[in-house]
Design a protein around this motif. Structure first.
Motif, PDB file in Angstrom:
ATOM      1  N   MET A  34      39.546   6.719 -13.621  1.00 22.02           N
ATOM      2  CA  MET A  34      40.701   5.894 -13.900  1.00 22.02           C
ATOM      3  C   MET A  34      41.167   6.059 -15.330  1.00 22.02           C
ATOM      4  SD  MET A  34      38.442   4.562 -11.637  1.00 22.02           S
ATOM      5  CE  MET A  34      37.343   3.410 -12.476  1.00 22.02           C
ATOM      6  N   TYR A  36      43.281   3.640 -18.050  1.00 22.27           N
ATOM      7  CA  TYR A  36      43.885   2.362 -18.375  1.00 22.27           C
ATOM      8  C   TYR A  36      44.671   2.509 -19.680  1.00 22.27           C
ATOM      9  CZ  TYR A  36      41.016  -0.146 -14.931  1.00 22.27           C
ATOM     10  OH  TYR A  36      40.438  -0.604 -13.768  1.00 22.27           O
ATOM     11  N   PRO A  44      43.738  -4.406 -20.961  1.00 19.40           N
ATOM     12  CA  PRO A  44      44.013  -3.093 -20.353  1.00 19.40           C
ATOM     13  C   PRO A  44      44.710  -3.255 -19.002  1.00 19.40           C
ATOM     14  CG  PRO A  44      41.730  -3.257 -21.095  1.00 19.40           C
ATOM     15  CD  PRO A  44      42.298  -4.627 -21.163  1.00 19.40           C
ATOM     16  N   LEU A  46      45.696  -0.827 -15.450  1.00 21.97           N
ATOM     17  CA  LEU A  46      45.443   0.434 -14.786  1.00 21.97           C
ATOM     18  C   LEU A  46      46.714   1.273 -14.751  1.00 21.97           C
ATOM     19  CD1 LEU A  46      43.382   2.152 -13.179  1.00 21.97           C
ATOM     20  CD2 LEU A  46      44.322   1.120 -11.099  1.00 21.97           C
ATOM     21  N   LEU A  88      42.235   4.206 -22.255  1.00 18.97           N
ATOM     22  CA  LEU A  88      40.811   4.188 -21.932  1.00 18.97           C
ATOM     23  C   LEU A  88      40.569   4.892 -20.608  1.00 18.97           C
ATOM     24  CD1 LEU A  88      41.480   0.779 -22.755  1.00 18.97           C
ATOM     25  CD2 LEU A  88      39.122   1.166 -23.346  1.00 18.97           C
TER      26      LEU A  88
END
Lengths: 112, 114
Positions: A34, A36, A44, A46, A88
């Motif tokens: 993933m 973010y 955060p 997504l 992230l």
């Protein structure tokens, strides 16, 4: 050694540039990858996720996963000042009881 | 309000005091998580919960206590606050085990321990 490594940057690019953000990992059990995005003083959110290997595209964003190299990337095309944020990476596996492991984040600034 | 909320948004407390951070979600998501975010350490999982009355430790649980008597609430308690617990705390939720890769985060609580 951390399971997920991410270059913290900071990264500064001019508007319109192509941005490449990367993470490496050590746990071969990771199946979900993933990205973010976190704006300053916000939680955060997504951006996109990929299951297993391959590429996934969503507008100006492309996520790539290379499981053989344990390396994932996020590409941002035609970057905009509004893309300025911390990105992230995160990873999870079905054996990890619903938990995700996060990278430390890369701070990106897109200058007009 | 729909979504995931945290309170308080900002908190200053003294060393040794007990403090509770609240997290509330309106989606009836099964999973809930508590993270702390510090420079150089990214997001670190403190505790998580798969359902009401089911909680488990994460990466950095020492000094923290959680409970989950209702699906929508997941409070985090610092039993005796220390300066090292100064951080930004994020609560998150995900719908189910199958979709646990997609977590929804709250706005965070900035905690300062003096």
């Amino acid at each position: 050694q951390k399971e997920v490594e991410q270059d913290p940057g900071p990264l500064s690019v001019p508007e319109g540039a192509i941005v490449s953000l990367n993470c490496t990992y050590s746990n071969s059990a990771f199946q979900y990858f993933m990205w973010y995005r976190q704006y300053s003083r916000k939680g955060p959110e997504l951006l996109m996720y990929t299951y297993s290997s391959g590429n996934k595209e969503d507008g100006r964003f492309t996520a790539q996963v290379d499981k053989s190299s344990k390396y994932i990337s996020l590409f941002i095309r035609d970057s905009q000042p509004s893309d300025s944020a911390t990105y992230l990476c995160a990873m999870s596996s079905r054996t990890n009881a619903g938990k995700s492991t996060f990278g430390d984040g890369t701070t990106l600034t897109v200058k007009p | 309000d729909a979504g995931i909320t945290q309170s308080p948004r900002y908190k200053i407390t003294e060393t040794g005091r007990q403090v509770t951070l609240m997290c509330h979600q309106t989606w009836s998501h099964s999973y809930m998580f508590w993270y702390r975010q510090d420079l150089g350490h990214g997001l670190r999982l403190i505790y998580y919960s798969a359902a009401a009355d089911i909680t488990d430790k994460g990466e950095v649980p020492d000094g923290y206590v959680v409970s989950r008597s209702k699906t929508e609430n997941f409070p985090l308690t610092l039993e005796s606050a220390t300066r090292s617990q100064t951080s930004v705390y994020f609560c998150a939720s995900s719908e189910s085990f199958e979709s646990s890769y997609e977590q929804y985060f709250g706005p965070g609580t900035r905690l300062t321990v003096t």
